[in-house]
Design an enzyme around this catalytic site. Structure first.
Site, PDB file in Angstrom:
ATOM      1  N   GLU A  30       2.790  -1.477   2.208  1.00  0.00           N
ATOM      2  CA  GLU A  30       3.020  -2.790   1.829  1.00  0.00           C
ATOM      3  C   GLU A  30       4.292  -3.282   1.434  1.00  0.00           C
ATOM      4  O   GLU A  30       4.932  -3.924   0.402  1.00  0.00           O
ATOM      5  CB  GLU A  30       2.349  -2.867   0.349  1.00  0.00           C
ATOM      6  CG  GLU A  30       0.776  -2.538   0.500  1.00  0.00           C
ATOM      7  CD  GLU A  30       0.075  -2.485  -0.917  1.00  0.00           C
ATOM      8  OE1 GLU A  30       0.526  -3.314  -1.905  1.00  0.00           O
ATOM      9  OE2 GLU A  30      -1.066  -1.792  -1.035  1.00  0.00           O
ATOM     10  N   GLU A  61      -3.779   3.011  -6.435  1.00  0.00           N
ATOM     11  CA  GLU A  61      -3.205   2.709  -7.747  1.00  0.00           C
ATOM     12  C   GLU A  61      -4.055   3.514  -8.603  1.00  0.00           C
ATOM     13  O   GLU A  61      -4.446   2.842  -9.742  1.00  0.00           O
ATOM     14  CB  GLU A  61      -3.091   1.183  -7.943  1.00  0.00           C
ATOM     15  CG  GLU A  61      -2.188   0.634  -6.625  1.00  0.00           C
ATOM     16  CD  GLU A  61      -1.991  -0.968  -6.937  1.00  0.00           C
ATOM     17  OE1 GLU A  61      -2.430  -1.545  -7.787  1.00  0.00           O
ATOM     18  OE2 GLU A  61      -1.325  -1.442  -6.048  1.00  0.00           O
ATOM     19  N   ASN A 108      -3.290   5.513  -1.667  1.00  0.00           N
ATOM     20  CA  ASN A 108      -2.277   4.428  -1.608  1.00  0.00           C
ATOM     21  C   ASN A 108      -1.580   3.895  -3.037  1.00  0.00           C
ATOM     22  O   ASN A 108      -2.482   3.942  -3.940  1.00  0.00           O
ATOM     23  CB  ASN A 108      -2.833   3.228  -1.061  1.00  0.00           C
ATOM     24  CG  ASN A 108      -1.791   2.055  -0.672  1.00  0.00           C
ATOM     25  OD1 ASN A 108      -0.771   2.563  -0.060  1.00  0.00           O
ATOM     26  ND2 ASN A 108      -2.045   0.958  -1.087  1.00  0.00           N
ATOM     27  N   ASP A 165       7.689  -4.791   0.989  1.00  0.00           N
ATOM     28  CA  ASP A 165       8.616  -6.076   0.974  1.00  0.00           C
ATOM     29  C   ASP A 165       9.923  -5.917  -0.291  1.00  0.00           C
ATOM     30  O   ASP A 165       9.560  -5.058  -0.938  1.00  0.00           O
ATOM     31  CB  ASP A 165       7.485  -7.211   0.287  1.00  0.00           C
ATOM     32  CG  ASP A 165       6.769  -7.175  -1.020  1.00  0.00           C
ATOM     33  OD1 ASP A 165       7.142  -5.967  -1.618  1.00  0.00           O
ATOM     34  OD2 ASP A 165       6.030  -8.022  -1.319  1.00  0.00           O
ATOM     35  N   HIS A 217       6.882  -1.774  -2.599  1.00  0.00           N
ATOM     36  CA  HIS A 217       7.368  -3.165  -3.227  1.00  0.00           C
ATOM     37  C   HIS A 217       8.732  -3.077  -4.074  1.00  0.00           C
ATOM     38  O   HIS A 217       8.743  -2.353  -5.111  1.00  0.00           O
ATOM     39  CB  HIS A 217       6.372  -3.612  -4.211  1.00  0.00           C
ATOM     40  CG  HIS A 217       5.057  -3.922  -3.549  1.00  0.00           C
ATOM     41  ND1 HIS A 217       4.816  -4.944  -2.595  1.00  0.00           N
ATOM     42  CD2 HIS A 217       3.874  -3.373  -3.706  1.00  0.00           C
ATOM     43  CE1 HIS A 217       3.685  -5.084  -2.059  1.00  0.00           C
ATOM     44  NE2 HIS A 217       2.775  -3.914  -2.782  1.00  0.00           N
TER      45      HIS A 217
HETATM   46  O1  G3I Z   1      -7.316 -18.059  -2.312  1.00  0.00           O
HETATM   47  C1  G3I Z   1      -8.691 -17.834  -3.172  1.00  0.00           C
HETATM   48  C2  G3I Z   1      -9.358 -18.893  -3.785  1.00  0.00           C
HETATM   49  O2  G3I Z   1      -9.988 -19.426  -2.525  1.00  0.00           O
HETATM   50  C3  G3I Z   1     -10.014 -18.246  -4.823  1.00  0.00           C
HETATM   51  O3  G3I Z   1     -11.325 -19.280  -5.065  1.00  0.00           O
HETATM   52  C4  G3I Z   1      -9.462 -17.791  -5.691  1.00  0.00           C
HETATM   53  C5  G3I Z   1     -10.457 -17.274  -6.931  1.00  0.00           C
HETATM   54  O4  G3I Z   1     -10.023 -16.181  -7.735  1.00  0.00           O
HETATM   55  O5  G3I Z   1      -8.514 -16.831  -5.607  1.00  0.00           O
HETATM   56  C6  G3I Z   1      -7.802 -17.096  -4.562  1.00  0.00           C
HETATM   57  O6  G3I Z   1      -7.348 -15.721  -4.214  1.00  0.00           O
HETATM   58  C7  G3I Z   1      -6.274 -15.255  -4.835  1.00  0.00           C
HETATM   59  C8  G3I Z   1      -5.382 -14.531  -3.734  1.00  0.00           C
HETATM   60  O7  G3I Z   1      -4.450 -13.616  -4.193  1.00  0.00           O
HETATM   61  C9  G3I Z   1      -5.142 -15.360  -2.443  1.00  0.00           C
HETATM   62  O8  G3I Z   1      -3.812 -16.101  -3.030  1.00  0.00           O
HETATM   63  C10 G3I Z   1      -6.638 -14.238  -5.887  1.00  0.00           C
HETATM   64  O9  G3I Z   1      -7.279 -14.900  -7.053  1.00  0.00           O
HETATM   65  C11 G3I Z   1      -5.382 -13.370  -6.278  1.00  0.00           C
HETATM   66  O10 G3I Z   1      -5.893 -12.483  -7.382  1.00  0.00           O
HETATM   67  C12 G3I Z   1      -4.823 -12.802  -5.294  1.00  0.00           C
HETATM   68  O11 G3I Z   1      -3.811 -11.850  -5.410  1.00  0.00           O
HETATM   69  C13 G3I Z   1      -3.822 -10.699  -4.497  1.00  0.00           C
HETATM   70  C14 G3I Z   1      -3.358  -9.570  -5.465  1.00  0.00           C
HETATM   71  O12 G3I Z   1      -3.275  -8.262  -4.670  1.00  0.00           O
HETATM   72  C15 G3I Z   1      -4.570  -9.303  -6.339  1.00  0.00           C
HETATM   73  O13 G3I Z   1      -4.306  -8.190  -7.118  1.00  0.00           O
HETATM   74  C16 G3I Z   1      -2.457 -10.828  -3.642  1.00  0.00           C
HETATM   75  O14 G3I Z   1      -2.976 -11.921  -2.950  1.00  0.00           O
HETATM   76  C17 G3I Z   1      -2.185  -9.521  -2.881  1.00  0.00           C
HETATM   77  O15 G3I Z   1      -1.055  -9.700  -2.212  1.00  0.00           O
HETATM   78  C18 G3I Z   1      -1.973  -8.399  -3.855  1.00  0.00           C
HETATM   79  O16 G3I Z   1      -1.883  -7.271  -3.163  1.00  0.00           O
HETATM   80  C19 G3I Z   1      -1.817  -6.228  -4.021  1.00  0.00           C
HETATM   81  C20 G3I Z   1      -2.335  -4.689  -3.036  1.00  0.00           C
HETATM   82  O17 G3I Z   1      -3.831  -5.295  -2.853  1.00  0.00           O
HETATM   83  C21 G3I Z   1      -2.202  -3.831  -3.908  1.00  0.00           C
HETATM   84  N1  G3I Z   1      -0.875  -3.334  -4.086  1.00  0.00           N
HETATM   85  C22 G3I Z   1      -0.096  -4.584  -4.800  1.00  0.00           C
HETATM   86  C23 G3I Z   1      -0.028  -5.851  -4.020  1.00  0.00           C
HETATM   87  C24 G3I Z   1       0.599  -6.812  -4.692  1.00  0.00           C
HETATM   88  O18 G3I Z   1       0.100  -7.136  -5.990  1.00  0.00           O
END
Ligand code: G3I
Length: 497
Positions: A281, A173, A216, A283, A252
């Site tokens: 990715e 990105e 990516n 969905d 997405h």
């Molecule tokens: O679960 C943890 C927790 O244990 C921890 O203490 C807490 C502290 O920050 O964070 C929690 O994690 C969160 C995680 O998702 C799990 O739910 C993160 O804060 C949160 O930022 C994270 O979001 C992820 C996001 O990227 C971050 O930008 C999403 O899961 C993930 O699906 C998403 O994936 C991105 C790709 O990497 C790049 N392309 C877009 C895609 C969708 O946004």
């Protein structure tokens, strides 16, 4: 053999360095043999899982995986039955592996890699250089130091997994949305200029020469200003011998950003530059036939492009999707196969055995409550439309319910997941929850919602991407608390916006 990270966190590696690749080759060969048998005898059956069907065509079908769900039996069973590739959803990102400079933590990523290897799955590495999920220490470095930290990060992470990763998202990105075709502002871009990208790819090639190196991005699925800019960069890299092997198109999709009409053409033009393309990715927001049709279009486009080497969906079950309110995946919250699943399997040339992976077969839509997770704590229903969040009377028929679930607890803290369900009879365009935080306990971090306060209570309203909930659909947000002990139950009010 046990490989120690620089800080002593170890992982048992298989004795054979190229175990996963050999194992996958065996799967593929087996599948090809099965196809030949069909021609000869007409008695063999089409493959009945996503991974096996894709393998029959020489491709992989993968999913994003979160380490903390691997212990859930239905999650692992569905993963193992249906997919032959994985991408760690968050565990290989910079903040996860190098939160402090030169201190590397691979335990969560290792868990996914170990699981994938034990099942002969391919592994995509995601991601090395990205503006997001970047620890603040990186942003504060001067240019010289930043270059050296970036090179060190790439080198250490790729060496840890040397020979084990099929393809790495070296950069993620890096381009702006819209019509400018410009690079996105980031610490790397702002301090090092365009050249950081080339530096990253060259460093990556040196660290693991066997891994495919990908760029990516999202919103590059069709021919547009952003994909044109990526195309120009890849073309330039190929012309100058900068190592790049693949372009990852995230995929997405939703109603505002549907599968573009020139999707296949766009995949093909990248492939014609001499790189592989991968759907990384995937969905699709929605449900039923419309969602299924979009999935088929994507799979058919990939199959029509010989250098499209595989597809990855961004999660297994709707309940753990990063945008679960959109129900964008192939399995619903109970791991039932959705219409989208059948569409993908059919497009891949497979045929449903009629059995189930972990849940029950469900050809229809998947909206509903999604409370089938591994509850290590207490779940309790909240109240519907409790008025404490302000905002006036919601429109007739609109309502939501919030439920608290204790995910885990440790000395001095705990993690909570809140599910928000549209329990009314009309679609929701937003929601706000409110609760009384136990005295002396503070929220350290909250995600997938926006935190606030109102009348001395803690509030969380929907993020930009999870406010819209169809009737019966749900989404989740989470937070971590400093302090304890965790409550055994918590009443969380919910009000529609
Ligand atoms: O679960 C943890 C927790 O244990 C921890 O203490 C807490 C502290 O920050 O964070 C929690 O994690 C969160 C995680 O998702 C799990 O739910 C993160 O804060 C949160 O930022 C994270 O979001 C992820 C996001 O990227 C971050 O930008 C999403 O899961 C993930 O699906 C998403 O994936 C991105 C790709 O990497 C790049 N392309 C877009 C895609 C969708 O946004």
């Amino acid at each position: 053999m046990t490989e120690q990270s620089p800080h002593g966190r170890g992982r048992t590696k298989p004795a054979r360095r190229h175990g996963p690749r050999i194992a996958l080759a065996a799967v593929t060969t087996g599948a090809v043999a099965a196809v030949s048998l069909i021609a000869l005898s007409g008695t063999a059956h089409a493959a009945s899982t996503l991974g096996a069907s894709a393998a029959a065509g020489g491709r992989y079908f993968g999913t994003a995986v979160a380490a903390n769900h691997l212990g859930e039996a239905s999650y692992a069973a569905t993963l193992d039955a249906e997919f032959n590739a994985v991408t760690p959803e968050n565990e290989m990102k910079w903040d996860a592996v190098e939160a402090s400079r030169n201190t590397f933590t691979f335990s969560a990523a290792d868990q996914i890699v170990g699981h994938a290897q034990s099942k002969g799955m391919k592994i995509r590495g995601h991601t090395l250089v990205w503006y997001s999920q970047l620890p603040s220490w990186v942003s504060s470095l001067n240019a010289t130091d930043l270059k050296s930290a970036m090179d060190n990060h790439i080198t250490q992470v790729m060496r840890h997994y040397k020979g084990e990763i099929y393809a790495w998202d070296v950069a993620n990105e890096a381009f702006q949305d819209g019509g400018s075709g410009a690079r996105r502002s980031s610490p790397f871009q702002d301090k090092l200029g365009d050249g950081y990208m080339e530096e990253a790819f060259r460093t990556a090639r040196a660290a693991d020469p066997d891994a495919k190196l990908c760029y990516n991005d999202y919103n590059i699925d069709g021919v547009n200003a952003k994909s044109n800019a990526v195309y120009a960069m890849v073309k330039d890299f190929k012309a100058r011998g900068v190592p790049i092997d693949c372009v990852g198109l995230q995929g997405h999709f939703n109603s505002q950003s549907p599968v573009p009409g020139d999707y296949q053409q766009n995949l093909q033009r990248f492939a014609d530059l001499g790189v592989d393309v991968q759907i990384t990715e995937l969905d699709v927001a929605g449900s039923g036939t419309a969602q299924a049709n979009s999935y088929s279009t994507v799979v058919n486009a990939c199959l029509a492009v010989s250098r499209c080497t595989g597809m990855t969906v961004w999660g297994i079950t709707d309940k753990y999707s990063w945008r679960s309110g959109d129900t964008p995946l192939l399995f619903d919250g109970n791991y039932a196969k959705k219409a989208a699943y059948t569409a993908v399997l059919t497009a891949l040339g497979g045929s449903d055995s009629g059995g189930t992976s972990a849940g029950t077969t469900n050809g229809g839509t998947s909206a509903g409550t999604t409370n089938g997770g591994t509850s290590t704590g207490t779940t309790n229903g909240g109240t519907t439309n409790g008025g404490a969040t302000g905002g006036g009377t919601p429109p007739a028929g609109q309502g939501c319910t919030a439920a608290f679930r204790l995910v885990s607890a440790w000395t001095g803290g705990y993690q909570v997941e809140v599910s928000v369900l549209n329990s009314g009879s009309g679609a929701l365009s937003g929601w706000t929850t409110a609760w009384t935080q136990p005295s002396g306990q503070t929220i350290a971090n909250l995600w997938n919602a926006v935190q606030g306060t109102s009348d001395g209570r803690t509030t969380a309203h929907n993020a930009a991407y999870n406010g819209q909930l169809a009737v019966g659909a749900s989404t989740t947000f989470g937070y971590v608390v400093n302090g304890g002990p965790p409550p055994t139950s918590l009443t969380i009010d919910c009000q529609s916006a």
